[in-house]
Design an enzyme around this catalytic site. Structure first.
Site, PDB file in Angstrom:
ATOM      1  N   HIS A  45      54.374   0.191  18.426  1.00 47.46           N
ATOM      2  CA  HIS A  45      52.988   0.589  18.141  1.00 47.46           C
ATOM      3  C   HIS A  45      52.139   0.547  19.412  1.00 47.46           C
ATOM      4  CE1 HIS A  45      48.902   0.211  16.334  1.00 47.46           C
ATOM      5  NE2 HIS A  45      49.432   0.996  15.413  1.00 47.46           N
ATOM      6  N   SER A  89      63.919   2.507   4.586  1.00 44.41           N
ATOM      7  CA  SER A  89      62.620   2.958   5.088  1.00 44.41           C
ATOM      8  C   SER A  89      61.980   3.939   4.110  1.00 44.41           C
ATOM      9  CB  SER A  89      62.781   3.639   6.449  1.00 44.41           C
ATOM     10  OG  SER A  89      61.541   4.182   6.880  1.00 44.41           O
TER      11      SER A  89
END
Length: 378
Positions: free
Chosen positions: A120, A323
């Site tokens: 991130h 996911s």
């Protein structure tokens, strides 16, 4: 004093806008099916969780009792004895990650932080704020950290105390870095377990992996030193928030005594929102383990449905194991703007959080993507 009619109308229009767009976020990992009306009465109070929830604080309007129970829940979820852990409800994933990196830096002041290209974007800010040495590591095609490149750079730096930032579900591709592989590589390189720090960013997947049968290793029993998970993602919250859990022995190094509140502070921000611990408490108290399993199972089934629909249309869509992030080629601007998709380079993704009770929004998006690709292929 009261608001003018014009200002009241402005608020009414914003209310209508929020109702209309409440479930817009197929491209972002925020669950929107929460209901905290039972807590609305507490909004009239200035609840400030300054200091350590485990100690006395002279600021009486706090929600420490509830925050403690939240931390007990997440210590158990992430496999660490509560008495050996400490953490708190943060402002969000960035603060949780900063706390973990801060602990790593305090343990190894001259250590280097290693993180992958798929990490991130906030970690680059954290590096600057903490003024910590860092190295960006290549990523594998699926978004995992490149383990060969990680070890190559640790060796090139001759780094005796690496601080590893592991992704447990990357932002764009939903990839989970292999904790066992990282530790095995470090061991093979002659770096003892006490000579490195391992933080896990599990912002989204931290509330997915504990509830699946074949989860990738990511908890304290797997060797991590700290972990961050978002409260507004899989759990859902009207206010962005997060939870960070760390080993108590490392947290004690950063404790500061604050005389005017008669308390110790181990947090990044000091004064903290006292309402979000109440929300996290209500969420975990009103959902059983089986409830979370059902939510996660539904989200994973919706993600697999999306992959199948894309693939049947000849569009190369995929997702990582466990996911809910579905990756596919980036459509034209008119499509990704219409559906508020997150894009990165030549890919886009959709995220099937639990408020997508059926496939209607997924189908609408996929229909537009298929039409867009067919138009450009003609």
């Amino acid at each position: 004093m009261t608001l003018s009619i014009a200002d009241q109308n402005k608020l009414d229009k914003f209310w209508s806008y929020c109702v209309k767009n409440q479930y817009f976020n197929i491209g972002y990992p925020e669950s929107a099916d929460f209901d905290y009306t039972i807590l609305e009465r507490f909004m009239r109070f200035s609840i400030n969780n300054c200091g350590d929830w485990a100690e006395y604080c002279n600021y009486l309007l706090n929600s420490f009792e509830f925050e403690k129970e939240v931390m007990e829940y997440f210590a158990d979820l992430f496999n660490i004895p509560f008495e050996e852990s400490w953490g708190y409800v943060t402002n969000g994933g960035t603060e949780s990650n900063m706390f973990g990196c801060y602990l790593g830096r305090e343990l190894f002041p001259d250590g280097t932080l290693y993180y992958s290209k798929d990490t991130h974007y906030s970690v680059a800010k954290i590096v600057n704020l903490l003024r910590i040495k860092s190295r960006v590591v290549n990523s594998l095609p699926n978004g995992e950290i490149d383990y060969d490149d990680l070890m190559k750079k640790i060796a090139a730096d001759n780094e005796p105390h690496p601080i590893i930032f592991a992704n447990i579900g990357t932002t764009v591709r939903g990839a989970v870095d292999n904790i066992a592989e990282i530790q095995q590589r470090l061991h093979q390189a002659g770096i003892a377990r006490d000579d490195y720090y391992l933080h896990a960013d599990a912002a989204l997947s931290g509330m997915i992996l504990p509830f699946v049968e074949e989860a990738q290793p990511f908890s304290f029993s797997d060797g991590i030193d700290s972990i961050g998970v978002s409260g507004h993602k899989m759990i859902g919250s009207p206010i962005p928030c997060g939870i960070v859990v760390a080993r108590r022995k490392n947290v004690d190094r950063i404790s500061v005594e604050i005389d005017y509140i008669s308390a110790h502070d181990k947090t990044i921000t000091g004064s903290r929102n006292g309402h979000t611990p109440l929300m996290m408490w209500e969420a975990i108290r009103s959902h059983s383990f089986a409830d979370w399993q059902r939510r996660v199972k539904h989200s994973l089934e919706m993600a697999e449905y999306a992959v199948r629909r894309f693939n049947l249309a000849g569009i190369n869509a995929w997702r990582n194991k466990n996911s809910i992030t579905v990756v596919f080629p980036c459509p034209s601007e008119v499509v990704w703007k219409k559906h508020c998709l997150a894009t990165s380079g030549d890919i886009a993704h959709l995220i099937t959080t639990a408020h997508h009770l059926d496939s209607s929004k997924i189908d609408a998006l996929i229909d537009d993507v298929i039409a867009d690709f067919n138009a450009h292929a003609a």
